[in-house]
Design a protein around this motif. Structure first.
Motif, mmCIF file in Angstrom:
data_model
loop_
_atom_site.group_PDB
_atom_site.id
_atom_site.type_symbol
_atom_site.label_atom_id
_atom_site.label_comp_id
_atom_site.label_asym_id
_atom_site.label_seq_id
_atom_site.Cartn_x
_atom_site.Cartn_y
_atom_site.Cartn_z
ATOM 1 N N MET B 333 0.833 -1.197 0.000
ATOM 2 C CA MET B 333 0.000 0.000 0.000
ATOM 3 C C MET B 333 0.874 1.255 0.000
ATOM 4 O O MET B 333 0.514 2.268 -0.604
ATOM 5 C CB MET B 333 -0.910 -0.024 1.227
ATOM 6 N N VAL B 334 2.022 1.197 0.684
ATOM 7 C CA VAL B 334 2.909 2.366 0.718
ATOM 8 C C VAL B 334 3.421 2.684 -0.683
ATOM 9 O O VAL B 334 3.548 3.847 -1.069
ATOM 10 C CB VAL B 334 4.095 2.125 1.666
ATOM 11 N N VAL B 335 3.705 1.629 -1.454
ATOM 12 C CA VAL B 335 4.176 1.836 -2.824
ATOM 13 C C VAL B 335 3.088 2.515 -3.644
ATOM 14 O O VAL B 335 3.343 3.448 -4.412
ATOM 15 C CB VAL B 335 4.596 0.493 -3.458
ATOM 16 N N VAL B 336 1.834 2.058 -3.447
ATOM 17 C CA VAL B 336 0.720 2.682 -4.159
ATOM 18 C C VAL B 336 0.611 4.152 -3.775
ATOM 19 O O VAL B 336 0.514 5.033 -4.641
ATOM 20 C CB VAL B 336 -0.605 1.957 -3.835
ATOM 21 N N ILE B 337 0.647 4.416 -2.457
ATOM 22 C CA ILE B 337 0.531 5.808 -2.011
ATOM 23 C C ILE B 337 1.686 6.637 -2.581
ATOM 24 O O ILE B 337 1.482 7.748 -3.072
ATOM 25 C CB ILE B 337 0.498 5.885 -0.467
ATOM 26 N N GLY B 338 2.889 6.068 -2.543
ATOM 27 C CA GLY B 338 4.043 6.769 -3.120
ATOM 28 C C GLY B 338 3.803 7.091 -4.586
ATOM 29 O O GLY B 338 4.065 8.210 -5.036
ATOM 30 N N GLY B 339 3.305 6.114 -5.314
ATOM 31 C CA GLY B 339 3.051 6.321 -6.739
ATOM 32 C C GLY B 339 2.026 7.423 -6.967
ATOM 33 O O GLY B 339 2.206 8.287 -7.823
ATOM 34 N N ILE B 340 0.959 7.404 -6.171
ATOM 35 C CA ILE B 340 -0.083 8.421 -6.370
ATOM 36 C C ILE B 340 0.450 9.802 -5.988
ATOM 37 O O ILE B 340 0.162 10.800 -6.656
ATOM 38 C CB ILE B 340 -1.346 8.078 -5.549
ATOM 39 N N VAL B 341 1.248 9.861 -4.906
ATOM 40 C CA VAL B 341 1.821 11.162 -4.521
ATOM 41 C C VAL B 341 2.697 11.695 -5.656
ATOM 42 O O VAL B 341 2.637 12.881 -6.002
ATOM 43 C CB VAL B 341 2.638 11.039 -3.210
ATOM 44 N N ILE B 342 3.502 10.808 -6.252
ATOM 45 C CA ILE B 342 4.363 11.243 -7.356
ATOM 46 C C ILE B 342 3.510 11.746 -8.510
ATOM 47 O O ILE B 342 3.771 12.800 -9.096
ATOM 48 C CB ILE B 342 5.289 10.096 -7.807
ATOM 49 N N LEU B 343 2.448 11.001 -8.810
ATOM 50 C CA LEU B 343 1.574 11.397 -9.915
ATOM 51 C C LEU B 343 0.913 12.745 -9.629
ATOM 52 O O LEU B 343 0.943 13.655 -10.461
ATOM 53 C CB LEU B 343 0.503 10.320 -10.135
ATOM 54 N N PHE B 344 0.351 12.887 -8.428
ATOM 55 C CA PHE B 344 -0.408 14.102 -8.113
ATOM 56 C C PHE B 344 0.516 15.296 -7.892
ATOM 57 O O PHE B 344 0.277 16.372 -8.415
ATOM 58 C CB PHE B 344 -1.280 13.876 -6.869
ATOM 59 N N ALA B 345 1.557 15.096 -7.075
ATOM 60 C CA ALA B 345 2.403 16.231 -6.708
ATOM 61 C C ALA B 345 3.403 16.561 -7.810
ATOM 62 O O ALA B 345 3.907 17.674 -7.886
ATOM 63 C CB ALA B 345 3.145 15.939 -5.401
ATOM 64 N N GLY B 346 3.704 15.590 -8.669
ATOM 65 C CA GLY B 346 4.705 15.833 -9.704
ATOM 66 C C GLY B 346 4.093 16.096 -11.055
ATOM 67 O O GLY B 346 4.287 17.158 -11.646
ATOM 68 N N ALA B 347 3.344 15.121 -11.563
ATOM 69 C CA ALA B 347 2.895 15.225 -12.951
ATOM 70 C C ALA B 347 1.585 15.995 -13.077
ATOM 71 O O ALA B 347 1.361 16.671 -14.068
ATOM 72 C CB ALA B 347 2.749 13.832 -13.551
ATOM 73 N N LEU B 348 0.716 15.897 -12.074
ATOM 74 C CA LEU B 348 -0.575 16.581 -12.168
ATOM 75 C C LEU B 348 -0.580 17.862 -11.337
ATOM 76 O O LEU B 348 -1.632 18.340 -10.912
ATOM 77 C CB LEU B 348 -1.708 15.648 -11.726
#
Lengths: 323, 366
Positions: B333-348
């Motif tokens: 789950m931490v990997v998922v959260i990390g991925g979403i944070v990267i997506l939201f805070a970085g790419a979006l």
């Protein structure tokens, strides 16, 4: 005859190992030719492998697996497109996110649904693609040299293998000879010119990104439903990144991409065969050295020591209309 | 980067936007928890209790945070120079090999010499593995993103080879080195504070946590208070302007990458010298990639990186406890959260800035 037999067997395993690379490389090629850099190939293949194994298991149909794999990968592709095209976000960051999402989601869902440490249950019977015999295999078998190669290496693969070859031919023809292909290549080189001509930059890029997802879906499905009998955690094991290397090697062109993938597949096949074998004059070759070779070769190529890598000019750059 | 950058007050830009994207990431993670038939609220309660509810939990949380501070800072320093270093995993791997070589070869030395030398070796190993991609980008134009990806894989195959064929412990089925000498082991915090009469439960938290805190301060001083940091930020903002100002973008690219790699080496110090006391395969365990999320969330500022590292430490330790109670919710789950944070805070980022701007303007209008 012995040698021909052996060569045919090596060629056979080379093809088997190259197909997932070829699918992902073609996927990357479509995306990057349109100007969208995609380092999320690995994640898309992984999610497709998982979705296809799940769907094939529950429906008992390998083709349903292929459909689910493609849909899952296209969904992730659209996330990438939404960030990169609509919101002009950083494409590399988005790719990294997609890779992490895929690793995490497949592990959690696989574990929660089947409780087998992230694996999906074994696929049997019609849930896997059968090996297809090409026409005239029986008759041509006896022809010297070509016969065994046709019999062992060319024939007897599962449907996704032939689909991947079809995808290669279609990719090459579409990019080179159709209006869509020309526009798509143009949007990767000079989006402003395409925009001036009244063609939608975003539309073309979304189309490319969707094709990219479909191809990743094919590659992932092949891994889980054809090569193996089910999904294993992290089963793509860097193939998406090797495919990325193959795209660079091929200078973003389809036919050279095939040869790059076959070369990397051959290295893989050789590495498996050389395990623990001592070569005359060289001694024991570490398997890891052969495994690292595609990565090392890519770095050397990128450094300009063998040829030049020239990516599409606009790749990685979000298009801003009013510039 | 976008055509008309949205004007946001500074506090909103540096604090609110990352917070909103993290909150959104947690909501998405909650949906994943829901989809596998568990209650997100119950999961959150277990997670917080497991990570912050006891001194032992807190110790583990800070031990994980140590790793994230190092990898987060590594990504952040490169970001300031306009470079995207996704090679943290590989750099930490090579750093681990260097640290292990130092600990095993220099074993006769007393700890007071051995520990600093081994830490320097780790930093040098990480710096070397990041410097080469930096050098190749600066002089040969090969993009750092692609080369660091390739270097991750090269490092991964190299460590397998070394641990299996060269440095491995004889008679062990695991790919691992022999144990480091006792004086090379970093003191656990509970022993350190025990000497002062404080009784703490035993946790893997060790003195490399202090090194991580020192790195936060050092990176802050480097980036915002030094001439080199100014050059790094100038190159990151506009390499051409930097060149006109007499700063060599090529040189800064190489220096920033080397510093970035050295910081990633801290992961090896914490894991190999602080916890495992030997070099094991896959000790980087994805911390390098989570470092990207930490750096993005912390906006590259050491204070932000520290807070983000703490958050991910909570998620990691809480997630471990959670998976004991709820076997369906694994640590992935931490990997998922990390991925979403990267997506939201970085790419979006653009989307979230737009959302925040919309909400703020609404407030002003009424």
């Amino acid at each position: 005859m012995e040698i021909v037999q052996t060569l045919a067997v090596i060629l056979d395993s080379t093809i088997r190992l190259s197909i997932p690379l070829l699918c992902a490389a073609l996927a990357g090629l479509w995306s990057e030719r349109s100007g969208v850099v995609d380092i999320g190939l690995e994640g898309k293949m992984l999610i497709a492998a998982f979705a296809s194994a799940v769907a094939a298991y529950h429906s008992g149909s390998a083709w349903a697996g292929l459909g689910a794999g493609m849909l899952a990968a296209i969904a992730l592709s659209l996330v990438h497109g939404f960030a990169a095209i609509t919101w002009r976000g950083n494409q590399i960051v988005s790719g990294v996110a997609i890779n992490m999402l895929a690793v995490g989601l497949t592990a959690i869902l696989g574990n929660a649904w089947y409780g087998q440490g992230g694996r999906t249950p074994n696929l049997e019977g019609s849930a896997r693609f059968p090996e297809l015999d090409l026409p005239l295999v029986g008759t041509l078998k006896e022809v010297p040299v070509l016969g065994p190669i046709y019999d062992i290496a060319i024939s007897g693969h599962a449907a996704p293998v032939y689909l991947a070859v079809l995808a290669l031919v279609l990719t090459a023809l579409t990019l080179k000879h159709t209006r869509f292909g020309l526009r798509l290549r143009a949007v990767g080189e000079n989006p402003a010119a395409v925009d001036t001509a009244g063609v939608s930059v975003a539309g073309l890029r979304y189309a490319a990104v969707i094709i990219c997802g479909a191809l990743c879906g094919l590659g992932g499905t092949y891994l889980a439903v054809s090569q193996s009998a089910g999904f294993l955690p992290q089963m793509t094991a860097g193939k998406g990144f090797i495919a990325l290397a193959a795209v660079i090697f091929a200078n973003w062109r389809p036919w050279p991409a095939l040869f790059a993938c076959l070369l990397f597949g051959l290295l893989d096949a050789v590495a498996i065969r050389l395990q623990g074998v001592s070569l005359p004059g060289i001694g024991l070759v570490p398997v890891q050295a052969i495994q690292a070779l595609p990565y090392v070769m890519t770095v050397v190529l990128l450094a300009g020591f063998i040829g030049r890598a020239t990516p599409p000019k606009a790749s990685g750059l979000p298009y801003v209309k009013e510039r | 980067m976008s055509a008309a950058p949205l004007e946001l007050p500074r506090w909103a830009d540096t604090a609110l936007v990352p917070l909103v994207s993290v909150a959104a990431a947690l909501v998405v993670a909650g949906l994943v928890v829901l989809s596998i038939g568990e209650s997100p609220l119950e999961a959150t309660a277990l997670l917080l209790k497991g990570s912050l509810g006891s001194l032992e939990g807190l110790g583990f949380t800070l031990y994980y945070s140590t790793n994230f501070i190092f990898t987060g800072l590594a990504v952040a320093v490169a970001f300031h120079a306009g470079l995207f270093n996704i090679g943290g995993e590989g750099q930490a791997t090579i750093a681990g090999i260097f640290a292990a070589l130092a600990c095993l070869w220099l074993a006769p030395l007393p700890g007071i010499l051995l520990v600093p030398l081994a830490i320097l070796a780790a930093a040098a190993g990480g710096a070397l593995w990041a410097f080469i991609p930096g050098y190749l980008q600066a002089t040969r134009g090969s993009h750092v993103v692609i080369t660091t990806i390739m270097f991750n894989f090269i490092a991964a195959t190299l460590i397998v080879y070394l641990l299996v064929e060269v440095m491995g412990k004889t008679g062990s089925m695991q790919p691992e080195t022999p144990d480091f000498p006792k004086q090379a082991v970093l003191t656990p915090i509970h022993e350190l504070l025990g000497a002062f009469g404080l009784k703490l439960p035993s946790t893997p938290l060790n003195t490399s946590f202090l090194l991580a805190l020192a790195s936060l301060v050092a990176v802050w001083a480097l980036i915002y208070r030094s001439r080199l940091g100014y050059a790094i930020r100038t190159v990151g903002a506009n390499p051409r302007a930097a060149a006109y100002a007499g700063i060599s973008p090529a040189r800064i690219t190489m220096v920033a990458m080397a510093i970035s790699g050295a910081l990633a080496g801290g992961l090896a110090v914490n894991e190999a010298m602080g916890v495992q006391h030997r070099l094991v395969l896959d000790f980087t365990a994805g911390y390098g990639f989570v470092g990207i999320a930490v750096a993005l969330m912390g906006r590259g500022h050491p204070v932000g990186v520290g807070l983000a590292a703490l958050l991910f430490g909570v998620l990691y330790q809480g997630g471990a406890e959670l998976s004991f109670d709820k076997p369906t919710i694994t640590r992935d789950m931490v990997v998922v959260i990390g991925g979403i944070v990267i997506l939201f805070a970085g790419a979006l980022d653009g989307l979230f800035r737009r959302l925040v701007a919309g909400v703020l303007n609404l407030g002003r209008g009424s």
